[in-house]
Design a protein around this motif. Structure first.
Motif, PDB file in Angstrom:
ATOM      1  N   THR A   1       7.554   6.350   1.601  1.00  0.00           N
ATOM      2  CA  THR A   1       7.082   5.409   0.582  1.00  0.00           C
ATOM      3  C   THR A   1       6.741   4.082   1.236  1.00  0.00           C
ATOM      4  O   THR A   1       7.496   3.583   2.081  1.00  0.00           O
ATOM      5  CB  THR A   1       8.144   5.192  -0.502  1.00  0.00           C
ATOM      6  N   LEU A   2       5.600   3.514   0.855  1.00  0.00           N
ATOM      7  CA  LEU A   2       5.214   2.172   1.286  1.00  0.00           C
ATOM      8  C   LEU A   2       5.231   1.232   0.100  1.00  0.00           C
ATOM      9  O   LEU A   2       4.899   1.620  -1.031  1.00  0.00           O
ATOM     10  CB  LEU A   2       3.801   2.166   1.873  1.00  0.00           C
ATOM     11  N   ARG A   3       5.622   0.001   0.360  1.00  0.00           N
ATOM     12  CA  ARG A   3       5.377  -1.096  -0.586  1.00  0.00           C
ATOM     13  C   ARG A   3       4.216  -1.907  -0.033  1.00  0.00           C
ATOM     14  O   ARG A   3       4.206  -2.277   1.149  1.00  0.00           O
ATOM     15  CB  ARG A   3       6.605  -1.984  -0.731  1.00  0.00           C
ATOM     16  N   ILE A   4       3.234  -2.163  -0.883  1.00  0.00           N
ATOM     17  CA  ILE A   4       2.046  -2.902  -0.452  1.00  0.00           C
ATOM     18  C   ILE A   4       1.854  -4.105  -1.383  1.00  0.00           C
ATOM     19  O   ILE A   4       1.320  -3.959  -2.495  1.00  0.00           O
ATOM     20  CB  ILE A   4       0.789  -2.008  -0.463  1.00  0.00           C
ATOM     21  N   PRO A   5       2.326  -5.289  -0.983  1.00  0.00           N
ATOM     22  CA  PRO A   5       1.996  -6.491  -1.766  1.00  0.00           C
ATOM     23  C   PRO A   5       0.530  -6.851  -1.513  1.00  0.00           C
ATOM     24  O   PRO A   5       0.125  -7.074  -0.375  1.00  0.00           O
ATOM     25  CB  PRO A   5       2.934  -7.560  -1.211  1.00  0.00           C
ATOM     26  N   ILE A   6      -0.257  -6.884  -2.568  1.00  0.00           N
ATOM     27  CA  ILE A   6      -1.680  -7.206  -2.448  1.00  0.00           C
ATOM     28  C   ILE A   6      -1.876  -8.658  -2.870  1.00  0.00           C
ATOM     29  O   ILE A   6      -1.610  -9.025  -4.021  1.00  0.00           O
ATOM     30  CB  ILE A   6      -2.532  -6.264  -3.308  1.00  0.00           C
ATOM     31  N   VAL A   7      -2.313  -9.470  -1.925  1.00  0.00           N
ATOM     32  CA  VAL A   7      -2.478 -10.901  -2.145  1.00  0.00           C
ATOM     33  C   VAL A   7      -3.975 -11.181  -2.275  1.00  0.00           C
ATOM     34  O   VAL A   7      -4.724 -11.076  -1.299  1.00  0.00           O
ATOM     35  CB  VAL A   7      -1.882 -11.714  -0.985  1.00  0.00           C
ATOM     36  N   ASN A   8      -4.411 -11.512  -3.485  1.00  0.00           N
ATOM     37  CA  ASN A   8      -5.828 -11.778  -3.732  1.00  0.00           C
ATOM     38  C   ASN A   8      -6.086 -13.271  -3.613  1.00  0.00           C
ATOM     39  O   ASN A   8      -5.831 -14.035  -4.544  1.00  0.00           O
ATOM     40  CB  ASN A   8      -6.231 -11.270  -5.116  1.00  0.00           C
ATOM     41  N   GLN A   9      -6.580 -13.691  -2.456  1.00  0.00           N
ATOM     42  CA  GLN A   9      -6.854 -15.105  -2.216  1.00  0.00           C
ATOM     43  C   GLN A   9      -8.287 -15.481  -2.569  1.00  0.00           C
ATOM     44  O   GLN A   9      -8.762 -16.550  -2.185  1.00  0.00           O
ATOM     45  CB  GLN A   9      -6.560 -15.451  -0.754  1.00  0.00           C
ATOM     46  N   THR A  10      -8.977 -14.629  -3.326  1.00  0.00           N
ATOM     47  CA  THR A  10     -10.369 -14.873  -3.670  1.00  0.00           C
ATOM     48  C   THR A  10     -10.492 -15.361  -5.114  1.00  0.00           C
ATOM     49  O   THR A  10      -9.518 -15.403  -5.856  1.00  0.00           O
ATOM     50  CB  THR A  10     -11.214 -13.604  -3.483  1.00  0.00           C
ATOM     51  N   ALA A  11     -11.699 -15.692  -5.505  1.00  0.00           N
ATOM     52  CA  ALA A  11     -11.969 -16.204  -6.848  1.00  0.00           C
ATOM     53  C   ALA A  11     -12.383 -15.106  -7.815  1.00  0.00           C
ATOM     54  O   ALA A  11     -12.798 -15.412  -8.942  1.00  0.00           O
ATOM     55  CB  ALA A  11     -13.054 -17.271  -6.780  1.00  0.00           C
ATOM     56  N   PHE A  12     -12.252 -13.824  -7.414  1.00  0.00           N
ATOM     57  CA  PHE A  12     -12.732 -12.723  -8.247  1.00  0.00           C
ATOM     58  C   PHE A  12     -11.681 -11.625  -8.334  1.00  0.00           C
ATOM     59  O   PHE A  12     -10.873 -11.447  -7.415  1.00  0.00           O
ATOM     60  CB  PHE A  12     -14.029 -12.147  -7.665  1.00  0.00           C
ATOM     61  N   PRO A  13     -11.689 -10.884  -9.454  1.00  0.00           N
ATOM     62  CA  PRO A  13     -10.814  -9.709  -9.539  1.00  0.00           C
ATOM     63  C   PRO A  13     -11.349  -8.582  -8.670  1.00  0.00           C
ATOM     64  O   PRO A  13     -12.554  -8.509  -8.392  1.00  0.00           O
ATOM     65  CB  PRO A  13     -10.863  -9.344 -11.020  1.00  0.00           C
ATOM     66  N   HIS A  14     -10.442  -7.688  -8.257  1.00  0.00           N
ATOM     67  CA  HIS A  14     -10.834  -6.544  -7.447  1.00  0.00           C
ATOM     68  C   HIS A  14     -10.158  -5.288  -7.977  1.00  0.00           C
ATOM     69  O   HIS A  14      -8.971  -5.312  -8.327  1.00  0.00           O
ATOM     70  CB  HIS A  14     -10.484  -6.770  -5.975  1.00  0.00           C
ATOM     71  N   ALA A  15     -10.925  -4.208  -8.038  1.00  0.00           N
ATOM     72  CA  ALA A  15     -10.419  -2.923  -8.528  1.00  0.00           C
ATOM     73  C   ALA A  15     -10.053  -2.073  -7.316  1.00  0.00           C
ATOM     74  O   ALA A  15     -10.905  -1.396  -6.740  1.00  0.00           O
ATOM     75  CB  ALA A  15     -11.479  -2.226  -9.374  1.00  0.00           C
ATOM     76  N   MET A  16      -8.793  -2.115  -6.927  1.00  0.00           N
ATOM     77  CA  MET A  16      -8.367  -1.418  -5.713  1.00  0.00           C
ATOM     78  C   MET A  16      -8.091   0.053  -6.014  1.00  0.00           C
ATOM     79  O   MET A  16      -7.370   0.384  -6.965  1.00  0.00           O
ATOM     80  CB  MET A  16      -7.129  -2.096  -5.128  1.00  0.00           C
TER      81      MET A  16
END
Length: 457
Positions: free
Chosen positions: A378-393
Motif C-alpha cells: 500500500t502507498l500513501r500519496i499526498p497530492i499537493v496541487n500548487q496550481t490555479a486549476f483543478p486536476h482530475a487525477m
C-alpha cells in the motif's frame, strides 16, 4: 434557476501490431475509422469524426461480472491508435497505453484486446494515443459490467456525456495543441451532447425507478450536475458501489469519472424530469424524461449494491510508505523549470515545446517510475496541487481511497478531483502487477506534461 435546452453556443509511424496469438472464439471487431455523424441539430451538416463502429459515442460494450471482454481493434484511421479500458482492473498488457504497455497500432493494423472484468459497474473505453485529439474527435464509448443480481429497477440507462468544440458550420475544431487550453482549464467545448444527441429524451412513467449511469467522456469539462423531477440516491462512483447510498444532490463529475444514480420519477404526468448541467447559474437539460402516464406505487429505500472484489481488500494506510506528488505549472502560477526528456529546461523553453505542467519537477512521462512497489504493498500519496486549476487525477489498473482528515477512508474511485491550492491524500493497494500510468484526465494537461507512472512487481 432558469431551465433551458442546450444549444450551439458558437458558431508517428509505428509498426503494425498483430494480435497476440489466435483470437478468442467470439471476438468481435472494434473498428476505428473516419465517419460522418449528425452531431449538431438536423439543420446543420453532419460532422466528420473519428469513431468506433460508425457512431459517437461508440457501441455499448456489455459483459457479465467475472466474464471477459474480447475485441479486436481494427485501425482504419489515418493515424496510429490504441484503446484504453478506463477503470477496469485488467492485465497490464491490455491497458492500451502506447509506449508503456504496448506499441501503437498503425493505420491498417489490428490488435486483439482480451481481458477479464472482475468488478461490476460503469466504465468506458477511449483512445490513449494522442488522446487530446482522438477523444476530442470522437473515439470513446461506454462499457458496462453487470452484477449477477442487479438492483430492481424498471430501466437501466447509460448516459454518455460529451462536449465538442465546433466551428462553422459543424466541424470539429482542429486546434488540439491550443496553448491556452494546455496552460489553463483544458479543452472546453461549445456544444454538449448526451449519447451523441443535443436534445436526448426518453419517455418514462411516474414512479418508475431508473438506473442512470452517467459517464463524463469530455476531454476537459467538469460537469456540475443536478436533477429535477427525480428523487433517489447516488449508488456508485467510478463503478464502485457506495457502502451507504447518498441522496442525490449537487454532483461534480470529473473528466473520466462516472456516477450511478438510482432515481424514482416523482414529477407529474405531462411534465418532464431532467438531468441538468448547472452552468453559470442556469440549468441546461442534458437528458429529458417526458412523464407520459402514471405507474405503480412509489418504491421504498434503496439497499446498497454488493461491493466489488476491488473493495474487499482495503488499503491499510497506517504503516504505508508515503510518496508525495507535487503538481506545478499552468497559467497564473507558471512553471519555472522542470526536467523534460532528460534535460532541465526553464519555463520559456518548456512553453516553446508545449509543456506547461510538471509532477515532482518532471514534465512528461519520466524514464523511471515515481514509485516501484512490491505487489500487495500500500502507498500513501499526498497530492499537493500548487496550481490555479483543478486536476482530475486518474490511476490505471487500480482504485484508490482518499485518506480523510478524520482518519477515515473515502469511497473507492479511479478518477478524482484535486482542487487548486489543496492537498488530497490517497491510499492505494497496488495488487495488479505492471507499469501503470498516473496522469491528469484533463487531456490537454496530460499532453502538456502531467503524466507519470508506477511500477508494481
Amino acid at each position: 434557476m432558469k431551465l433551458t435546452r442546450r444549444a450551439m453556443l458558437g458558431g508517428i509511424a509505428a509498426g503494425v501490431v498483430l494480435p497476440r496469438g489466435p483470437l478468442r472464439a467470439g471476438t468481435q471487431e472494434l473498428r476505428a475509422a473516419v465517419g460522418q455523424v449528425q452531431l449538431a441539430p438536423a439543420e446543420y451538416p453532419a460532422t466528420e469524426m473519428w469513431v468506433y463502429g460508425g457512431s459517437a459515442p461508440g457501441p455499448l460494450i456489455r459483459a457479465a461480472q467475472g466474464g471477459r471482454v474480447s475485441r479486436e481493434l481494427v485501425n482504419d484511421l489515418p493515424r496510429p491508435t490504441t484503446v484504453h479500458w478506463h477503470g477496469i482492473r485488467l492485465e497490464n498488457a491490455m491497458d492500451g497505453v502506447p509506449g508503456l504497455t504496448q506499441e501503437a497500432v498503425a493505420p491498417g493494423g489490428r490488435f486483439a484486446y482480451d481481458f477479464a472484468v472482475p468488478d461490476a459497474g460503469t466504465y468506458w473505453y477511449h483512445s490513449h494515443f494522442k488522446a487530446i485529439e482522438q477523444v476530442s474527435r470522437g473515439l470513446a464509448g461506454p462499457l458496462i459490467v453487470d452484477e449477477p443480481e442487479p438492483p430492481e429497477v424498471d430501466r437501466d440507462l447509460v448516459l454518455t456525456l460529451s462536449d465538442w468544440r465546433l466551428i462553422d458550420p459543424a466541424a470539429i475544431s482542429g486546434d488540439f495543441d491550443n496553448m491556452h487550453d494546455a496552460a489553463h482549464a483544458g479543452r472546453i467545448g461549445n456544444f454538449v451532447t448526451t449519447n451523441g444527441e443535443a436534445a436526448y429524451s426518453q419517455p418514462v412513467r411516474r414512479h418508475e425507478r431508473l438506473r442512470l449511469r452517467l459517464i463524463n467522456t469530455a476531454p476537459g469539462r467538469i460537469f456540475e450536475l443536478s436533477v429535477q423531477g427525480l428523487s433517489g440516491w447516488i449508488a456508485a462512483v467510478d463503478g464502485m458501489p457506495l457502502e451507504q447510498p447518498l441522496p442525490i444532490g449537487q454532483m461534480f463529475v470529473a473528466p473520466g469519472g462516472r456516477v450511478d444514480l438510482i432515481a424514482d420519477v416523482t414529477g407529474e404526468v405531462g411534465q418532464e424530469a431532467f438531468v441538468l448541467e448547472i452552468f453559470q447559474g442556469e440549468g441546461f437539460a442534458l437528458a429529458a424524461f417526458p412523464i407520459e402516464d402514471g405507474g405503480g406505487a412509489r418504491r421504498g429505500a434503496l439497499a446498497a449494491l454488493p461491493p466489488n472484489p476491488a473493495q474487499l481488500a482495503l488499503p491499510q494506510p497506517g504503516e504505508a510508505r508515503s510518496v508525495p506528488l507535487r503538481i506545478d505549472g499552468g497559467a497564473m502560477r507558471g512553471l519555472r523549470e522542470a526536467v523534460f526528456r532528460g534535460e532541465t529546461l526553464d519555463g520559456q523553453a518548456l512553453a516553446q515545446q508545449g509543456i506547461f505542467w510538471a509532477l515532482n519537477g518532471q514534465a512528461g512521462a519520466p524514464p523511471d517510475p515515481m514509485a516501484e512497489v512490491a505487489r500487495g504493498e500500500t502507498l500513501r500519496i499526498p497530492i499537493v496541487n500548487q496550481t490555479a486549476f483543478p486536476h482530475a487525477m486518474h490511476l490505471h489498473g487500480h482504485h484508490v481511497r482518499e485518506v480523510l482528515p478524520t482518519g477515515g477512508m473515502g469511497p473507492a474511485r479511479d478518477t478524482f478531483l484535486v482542487d487548486p491550492g489543496s492537498v488530497r491524500e490517497i491510499a492505494v493497494l497496488l495488487d495488479n502487477p505492471g507499469d501503470w500510468l498516473f496522469h491528469c484526465h484533463m487531456l490537454s494537461h496530460h499532453a502538456a506534461g502531467m503524466g507519470t507512472w508506477i511500477r508494481v512487481v
